[in-house]
Design an enzyme around this catalytic site. Structure first.
Site, PDB file in Angstrom:
ATOM      1  N   GLU A  45       0.834  -1.212   0.000  1.00 38.65           N
ATOM      2  CA  GLU A  45       0.000   0.000   0.000  1.00 38.65           C
ATOM      3  C   GLU A  45       0.864   1.255   0.000  1.00 38.65           C
ATOM      4  O   GLU A  45       2.096   1.195   0.128  1.00 38.65           O
ATOM      5  CB  GLU A  45      -0.945  -0.047   1.206  1.00 38.65           C
ATOM      6  CG  GLU A  45      -1.866  -1.259   1.107  1.00 38.65           C
ATOM      7  CD  GLU A  45      -2.923  -1.330   2.193  1.00 38.65           C
ATOM      8  OE1 GLU A  45      -2.804  -0.632   3.223  1.00 38.65           O
ATOM      9  OE2 GLU A  45      -3.880  -2.105   1.999  1.00 38.65           O
ATOM     10  N   CYS A  54      -1.903  -4.845  -5.661  1.00 35.60           N
ATOM     11  CA  CYS A  54      -2.389  -6.095  -5.070  1.00 35.60           C
ATOM     12  C   CYS A  54      -1.285  -7.162  -5.090  1.00 35.60           C
ATOM     13  O   CYS A  54      -0.363  -7.112  -5.906  1.00 35.60           O
ATOM     14  CB  CYS A  54      -3.570  -6.627  -5.862  1.00 35.60           C
ATOM     15  SG  CYS A  54      -5.048  -5.626  -5.773  1.00 35.60           S
ATOM     16  N   GLU A  56      -1.506 -10.227  -6.115  1.00 35.13           N
ATOM     17  CA  GLU A  56      -1.490 -11.016  -7.352  1.00 35.13           C
ATOM     18  C   GLU A  56      -0.682 -10.312  -8.440  1.00 35.13           C
ATOM     19  O   GLU A  56       0.131 -10.924  -9.135  1.00 35.13           O
ATOM     20  CB  GLU A  56      -2.928 -11.221  -7.878  1.00 35.13           C
ATOM     21  CG  GLU A  56      -3.824 -11.981  -6.942  1.00 35.13           C
ATOM     22  CD  GLU A  56      -4.610 -11.061  -6.008  1.00 35.13           C
ATOM     23  OE1 GLU A  56      -4.010 -10.117  -5.457  1.00 35.13           O
ATOM     24  OE2 GLU A  56      -5.802 -11.305  -5.827  1.00 35.13           O
ATOM     25  N   CYS A  87      -9.299  -9.394  -7.204  1.00 38.98           N
ATOM     26  CA  CYS A  87     -10.096  -8.240  -7.638  1.00 38.98           C
ATOM     27  C   CYS A  87     -10.179  -8.220  -9.166  1.00 38.98           C
ATOM     28  O   CYS A  87      -9.463  -8.950  -9.867  1.00 38.98           O
ATOM     29  CB  CYS A  87      -9.503  -6.940  -7.105  1.00 38.98           C
ATOM     30  SG  CYS A  87      -8.069  -6.349  -8.033  1.00 38.98           S
TER      31      CYS A  87
HETATM   32  N1  THU Z   1      -5.878  -6.668  -2.357  1.00 37.63           N
HETATM   33  C1  THU Z   1      -5.058  -7.596  -2.907  1.00 37.63           C
HETATM   34  O1  THU Z   1      -3.857  -7.631  -2.635  1.00 37.63           O
HETATM   35  N2  THU Z   1      -5.595  -8.476  -3.802  1.00 37.63           N
HETATM   36  C2  THU Z   1      -6.910  -8.513  -4.164  1.00 37.63           C
HETATM   37  O2  THU Z   1      -7.282  -9.231  -5.080  1.00 37.63           O
HETATM   38  C3  THU Z   1      -7.868  -7.685  -3.433  1.00 37.63           C
HETATM   39  C4  THU Z   1      -7.280  -6.538  -2.680  1.00 37.63           C
HETATM   40  C5  THU Z   1      -5.319  -5.720  -1.393  1.00 37.63           C
HETATM   41  C6  THU Z   1      -5.276  -4.292  -1.875  1.00 37.63           C
HETATM   42  C7  THU Z   1      -5.299  -3.539  -0.579  1.00 37.63           C
HETATM   43  O3  THU Z   1      -3.968  -3.408  -0.101  1.00 37.63           O
HETATM   44  C8  THU Z   1      -6.063  -4.432   0.390  1.00 37.63           C
HETATM   45  O4  THU Z   1      -6.091  -5.706  -0.226  1.00 37.63           O
HETATM   46  C9  THU Z   1      -7.480  -3.962   0.668  1.00 37.63           C
HETATM   47  O5  THU Z   1      -8.171  -3.732  -0.499  1.00 37.63           O
END
Ligand code: THU
Length: 129
Positions: A45, A54, A56, A87
């Site tokens: 983040e 993310c 992935e 996501c």
């Molecule tokens: N996040 C992921 O790493 N992968 C996903 O497929 C969904 C969301 C992370 C992004 C963010 O740091 C946290 O999860 C909350 O959305």
């Protein structure tokens, strides 16, 4: 033959590296590339929230930057949620690097059991140039 349990264990390990002070939602991912190598990633983040990546995409981009072009399977894990699904943005990135005529396998975990699905279940009629 890929061991999905091993792939999930690597995603779990990767989730420990998550940098998620804002959401406090840790995610780890591992990618099995066509070469047989496995790449891992975590969500990272940023104070400027839109810069967050993310887990992935972190793992897939690591694979691609090492020369991989086709991915076979992706495991996703969050210690903060049961059955952590990818996501929409990550589904599209998986689609970009899917082997021709060969669905990416997506591995999640619910109540300690692996769930094995195909990318086409998550992203039917995907877009690619
Ligand atoms: N996040 C992921 O790493 N992968 C996903 O497929 C969904 C969301 C992370 C992004 C963010 O740091 C946290 O999860 C909350 O959305």
């Amino acid at each position: 033959m890929c061991d999905y349990k091993q792939l999930m264990n690597m995603a779990k390990e990767a989730s420990k590296k998550s940098y998620s002070p804002f959401s406090r939602f840790a995610v780890g991912a591992s990618v099995l590339a066509k070469s047989g190598k496995i790449y891992t990633g975590c969500n990272i983040e940023n104070s400027s929230f839109g810069m967050t990546i993310c887990a992935e995409r972190c793992a897939i981009f690591k694979a691609v930057s090492e020369g991989e072009r086709e991915i076979t399977a992706v495991a996703i894990y969050s210690p903060n949620a049961d059955n952590c699904n990818p996501c929409g943005a990550c589904r599209q990135v998986m689609y970009e690097f899917q082997e021709e005529n060969n669905d990416v396998i997506i591995v999640t975990e619910s109540m300690g059991e692996l769930i094995i699905r195909k990318l086409s279940e998550y992203l039917p009629y995907g877009f690619k140039i």
